[in-house]
Write a protein that holds these residues in place. Structure first.
Motif, PDB file in Angstrom:
ATOM      1  N   THR A  21       0.828  -1.205   0.000  1.00  0.00           N
ATOM      2  CA  THR A  21       0.000   0.000   0.000  1.00  0.00           C
ATOM      3  C   THR A  21       0.861   1.254   0.000  1.00  0.00           C
ATOM      4  OG1 THR A  21      -1.719  -1.161   1.241  1.00  0.00           O
ATOM      5  CG2 THR A  21      -1.836   1.238   1.213  1.00  0.00           C
ATOM      6  N   ALA A  22       0.655   2.080  -0.999  1.00  0.00           N
ATOM      7  CA  ALA A  22       1.250   3.414  -1.039  1.00  0.00           C
ATOM      8  C   ALA A  22       0.209   4.355  -0.454  1.00  0.00           C
ATOM      9  CB  ALA A  22       1.577   3.809  -2.476  1.00  0.00           C
ATOM     10  N   PHE A  23       0.661   5.403   0.228  1.00  0.00           N
ATOM     11  CA  PHE A  23      -0.317   6.327   0.796  1.00  0.00           C
ATOM     12  C   PHE A  23       0.196   7.758   0.825  1.00  0.00           C
ATOM     13  CE2 PHE A  23       2.097   4.943   4.519  1.00  0.00           C
ATOM     14  CZ  PHE A  23       2.285   6.119   5.229  1.00  0.00           C
ATOM     15  N   ALA A  24      -0.779   8.669   0.835  1.00  0.00           N
ATOM     16  CA  ALA A  24      -0.511  10.106   0.976  1.00  0.00           C
ATOM     17  C   ALA A  24      -1.320  10.591   2.178  1.00  0.00           C
ATOM     18  CB  ALA A  24      -0.911  10.856  -0.288  1.00  0.00           C
ATOM     19  N   ALA A  25      -0.607  10.934   3.242  1.00  0.00           N
ATOM     20  CA  ALA A  25      -1.265  11.403   4.463  1.00  0.00           C
ATOM     21  C   ALA A  25      -1.689  12.855   4.298  1.00  0.00           C
ATOM     22  CB  ALA A  25      -0.313  11.267   5.650  1.00  0.00           C
ATOM     23  N   GLU A  29      -8.163  21.408   7.107  1.00  0.00           N
ATOM     24  CA  GLU A  29      -8.559  22.545   7.933  1.00  0.00           C
ATOM     25  C   GLU A  29      -9.455  23.421   7.080  1.00  0.00           C
ATOM     26  OE1 GLU A  29      -5.297  24.626   9.748  1.00  0.00           O
ATOM     27  OE2 GLU A  29      -4.207  22.761  10.092  1.00  0.00           O
ATOM     28  N   GLY A  30     -10.727  23.469   7.425  1.00  0.00           N
ATOM     29  CA  GLY A  30     -11.674  24.258   6.643  1.00  0.00           C
ATOM     30  C   GLY A  30     -11.773  23.719   5.237  1.00  0.00           C
ATOM     31  N   GLU A  31     -11.432  24.555   4.267  1.00  0.00           N
ATOM     32  CA  GLU A  31     -11.532  24.178   2.859  1.00  0.00           C
ATOM     33  C   GLU A  31     -10.168  23.852   2.250  1.00  0.00           C
ATOM     34  OE1 GLU A  31     -14.564  23.840   1.311  1.00  0.00           O
ATOM     35  OE2 GLU A  31     -15.282  24.183   3.352  1.00  0.00           O
ATOM     36  N   VAL A  32      -9.172  23.569   3.103  1.00  0.00           N
ATOM     37  CA  VAL A  32      -7.820  23.290   2.613  1.00  0.00           C
ATOM     38  C   VAL A  32      -7.372  21.910   3.083  1.00  0.00           C
ATOM     39  CG1 VAL A  32      -5.392  24.008   2.679  1.00  0.00           C
ATOM     40  CG2 VAL A  32      -7.201  25.738   2.610  1.00  0.00           C
ATOM     41  N   ILE A  33      -6.920  21.116   2.126  1.00  0.00           N
ATOM     42  CA  ILE A  33      -6.322  19.823   2.451  1.00  0.00           C
ATOM     43  C   ILE A  33      -4.816  19.969   2.312  1.00  0.00           C
ATOM     44  CG2 ILE A  33      -6.641  18.957   0.075  1.00  0.00           C
ATOM     45  CD1 ILE A  33      -7.016  16.134   1.338  1.00  0.00           C
ATOM     46  N   ALA A  34      -4.100  19.627   3.377  1.00  0.00           N
ATOM     47  CA  ALA A  34      -2.644  19.687   3.361  1.00  0.00           C
ATOM     48  C   ALA A  34      -2.109  18.263   3.243  1.00  0.00           C
ATOM     49  CB  ALA A  34      -2.130  20.339   4.638  1.00  0.00           C
ATOM     50  N   ARG A  69      -2.673  22.357  -0.069  1.00  0.00           N
ATOM     51  CA  ARG A  69      -1.394  22.871   0.428  1.00  0.00           C
ATOM     52  C   ARG A  69      -0.424  21.688   0.413  1.00  0.00           C
ATOM     53  NH1 ARG A  69      -2.895  25.134   5.011  1.00  0.00           N
ATOM     54  NH2 ARG A  69      -2.265  23.426   6.356  1.00  0.00           N
ATOM     55  N   PRO A  70       0.523  21.665  -0.533  1.00  0.00           N
ATOM     56  CA  PRO A  70       1.444  20.536  -0.653  1.00  0.00           C
ATOM     57  C   PRO A  70       2.644  20.671   0.284  1.00  0.00           C
ATOM     58  CG  PRO A  70       1.778  22.039  -2.475  1.00  0.00           C
ATOM     59  CD  PRO A  70       0.669  22.604  -1.639  1.00  0.00           C
ATOM     60  N   GLU A  71       2.504  20.201   1.512  1.00  0.00           N
ATOM     61  CA  GLU A  71       3.613  20.236   2.465  1.00  0.00           C
ATOM     62  C   GLU A  71       4.626  19.135   2.160  1.00  0.00           C
ATOM     63  OE1 GLU A  71       1.809  20.078   6.328  1.00  0.00           O
ATOM     64  OE2 GLU A  71       0.822  22.019   6.053  1.00  0.00           O
ATOM     65  N   CYS A  72       4.181  18.103   1.476  1.00  0.00           N
ATOM     66  CA  CYS A  72       5.029  16.982   1.078  1.00  0.00           C
ATOM     67  C   CYS A  72       5.746  17.337  -0.228  1.00  0.00           C
ATOM     68  CB  CYS A  72       4.153  15.751   0.899  1.00  0.00           C
ATOM     69  SG  CYS A  72       4.936  14.400   0.017  1.00  0.00           S
ATOM     70  N   SER A  73       7.041  17.109  -0.276  1.00  0.00           N
ATOM     71  CA  SER A  73       7.818  17.476  -1.468  1.00  0.00           C
ATOM     72  C   SER A  73       7.374  16.694  -2.707  1.00  0.00           C
ATOM     73  CB  SER A  73       9.308  17.283  -1.219  1.00  0.00           C
ATOM     74  OG  SER A  73       9.589  15.928  -0.904  1.00  0.00           O
ATOM     75  N   PHE A  74       6.923  15.457  -2.537  1.00  0.00           N
ATOM     76  CA  PHE A  74       6.478  14.666  -3.689  1.00  0.00           C
ATOM     77  C   PHE A  74       5.240  15.289  -4.312  1.00  0.00           C
ATOM     78  CE2 PHE A  74       4.301  11.279  -5.936  1.00  0.00           C
ATOM     79  CZ  PHE A  74       5.327  10.661  -6.615  1.00  0.00           C
ATOM     80  N   VAL A  75       4.293  15.695  -3.474  1.00  0.00           N
ATOM     81  CA  VAL A  75       3.064  16.325  -3.975  1.00  0.00           C
ATOM     82  C   VAL A  75       3.391  17.666  -4.629  1.00  0.00           C
ATOM     83  CG1 VAL A  75       0.791  17.228  -3.354  1.00  0.00           C
ATOM     84  CG2 VAL A  75       1.624  15.134  -2.286  1.00  0.00           C
ATOM     85  N   ALA A  76       4.260  18.437  -4.004  1.00  0.00           N
ATOM     86  CA  ALA A  76       4.656  19.731  -4.571  1.00  0.00           C
ATOM     87  C   ALA A  76       5.303  19.543  -5.943  1.00  0.00           C
ATOM     88  CB  ALA A  76       5.611  20.450  -3.624  1.00  0.00           C
ATOM     89  N   ALA A  77       6.182  18.558  -6.067  1.00  0.00           N
ATOM     90  CA  ALA A  77       6.855  18.301  -7.342  1.00  0.00           C
ATOM     91  C   ALA A  77       5.858  17.822  -8.392  1.00  0.00           C
ATOM     92  CB  ALA A  77       7.962  17.266  -7.146  1.00  0.00           C
ATOM     93  N   TYR A  78       4.891  17.001  -7.981  1.00  0.00           N
ATOM     94  CA  TYR A  78       3.884  16.504  -8.925  1.00  0.00           C
ATOM     95  C   TYR A  78       3.074  17.665  -9.488  1.00  0.00           C
ATOM     96  CZ  TYR A  78       0.197  13.788 -11.058  1.00  0.00           C
ATOM     97  OH  TYR A  78      -0.685  13.268 -11.980  1.00  0.00           O
ATOM     98  N   GLU A  84      -2.190  21.184 -14.888  1.00  0.00           N
ATOM     99  CA  GLU A  84      -3.643  21.050 -14.775  1.00  0.00           C
ATOM    100  C   GLU A  84      -4.133  20.990 -13.325  1.00  0.00           C
ATOM    101  OE1 GLU A  84      -2.147  16.751 -15.506  1.00  0.00           O
ATOM    102  OE2 GLU A  84      -1.538  18.786 -16.009  1.00  0.00           O
ATOM    103  N   TRP A  85      -3.211  20.835 -12.361  1.00  0.00           N
ATOM    104  CA  TRP A  85      -3.602  20.782 -10.945  1.00  0.00           C
ATOM    105  C   TRP A  85      -3.272  22.071 -10.195  1.00  0.00           C
ATOM    106  CZ3 TRP A  85      -6.766  16.994 -10.227  1.00  0.00           C
ATOM    107  CH2 TRP A  85      -6.658  15.825 -10.963  1.00  0.00           C
ATOM    108  N   ARG A  86      -2.584  23.003 -10.827  1.00  0.00           N
ATOM    109  CA  ARG A  86      -2.131  24.212 -10.114  1.00  0.00           C
ATOM    110  C   ARG A  86      -3.258  25.091  -9.614  1.00  0.00           C
ATOM    111  NH1 ARG A  86       2.562  25.337 -14.312  1.00  0.00           N
ATOM    112  NH2 ARG A  86       3.773  23.471 -13.847  1.00  0.00           N
ATOM    113  N   ASP A  87      -4.424  25.008 -10.249  1.00  0.00           N
ATOM    114  CA  ASP A  87      -5.551  25.827  -9.781  1.00  0.00           C
ATOM    115  C   ASP A  87      -6.032  25.401  -8.402  1.00  0.00           C
ATOM    116  OD1 ASP A  87      -6.522  23.406 -11.240  1.00  0.00           O
ATOM    117  OD2 ASP A  87      -8.501  24.183 -10.667  1.00  0.00           O
ATOM    118  N   LEU A  88      -5.606  24.240  -7.931  1.00  0.00           N
ATOM    119  CA  LEU A  88      -6.002  23.759  -6.617  1.00  0.00           C
ATOM    120  C   LEU A  88      -5.160  24.345  -5.477  1.00  0.00           C
ATOM    121  CD1 LEU A  88      -6.606  19.943  -7.232  1.00  0.00           C
ATOM    122  CD2 LEU A  88      -8.304  21.770  -7.074  1.00  0.00           C
ATOM    123  N   LEU A  89      -4.027  24.944  -5.827  1.00  0.00           N
ATOM    124  CA  LEU A  89      -3.124  25.440  -4.783  1.00  0.00           C
ATOM    125  C   LEU A  89      -3.777  26.507  -3.912  1.00  0.00           C
ATOM    126  CD1 LEU A  89       0.221  25.583  -6.760  1.00  0.00           C
ATOM    127  CD2 LEU A  89      -0.439  23.935  -4.986  1.00  0.00           C
TER     128      LEU A  89
END
Length: 90
Positions: A21-25, A29-34, A69-78, A84-89
């Motif tokens: 199993t691979a996972f992303a923790a 908070e409110g309307e933001v997923i970190a 909010r990409p606190e994880c470097s892998f998510v930030a790099a992705y 196409e995902w930058r509008d979510l930042l």
């Protein structure tokens, strides 16, 4: 992605592959997923599992109307590589 599931109890998106199993923790908070941490077992690395996992997690965030909010470097790099995902930042 249909393979990616949200394990709400453990606050992580999961993708099972070849008995591992691979996972992303995350935290919400409110309307933001970190996204705080991404783990891809060594036996699955280099197979695109992490990218499929994050794509599914980001699709779920978009579907729920959450900002990311990409606190994880892998998510930030992705996100940096896939415009196409930058509008979510947040």
């Amino acid at each position: 992605m249909s393979d990616v599931r949200d394990n709400v109890e453990d606050q992580r998106f999961e993708l099972e592959e070849q008995g591992h199993t691979a996972f992303a923790a995350y935290t919400i908070e409110g309307e933001v997923i970190a996204f705080t941490h991404t783990v891809v077992p060594s036996s699955l690395q280099g197979m695109g599992v992490g990218s499929r996992l994050i794509e599914g997690a980001l699709a779920a965030a978009r579907e729920r109307g959450l900002k990311v909010r990409p606190e994880c470097s892998f998510v930030a790099a992705y996100i940096a590589k896939h415009a196409e995902w930058r509008d979510l930042l947040a």
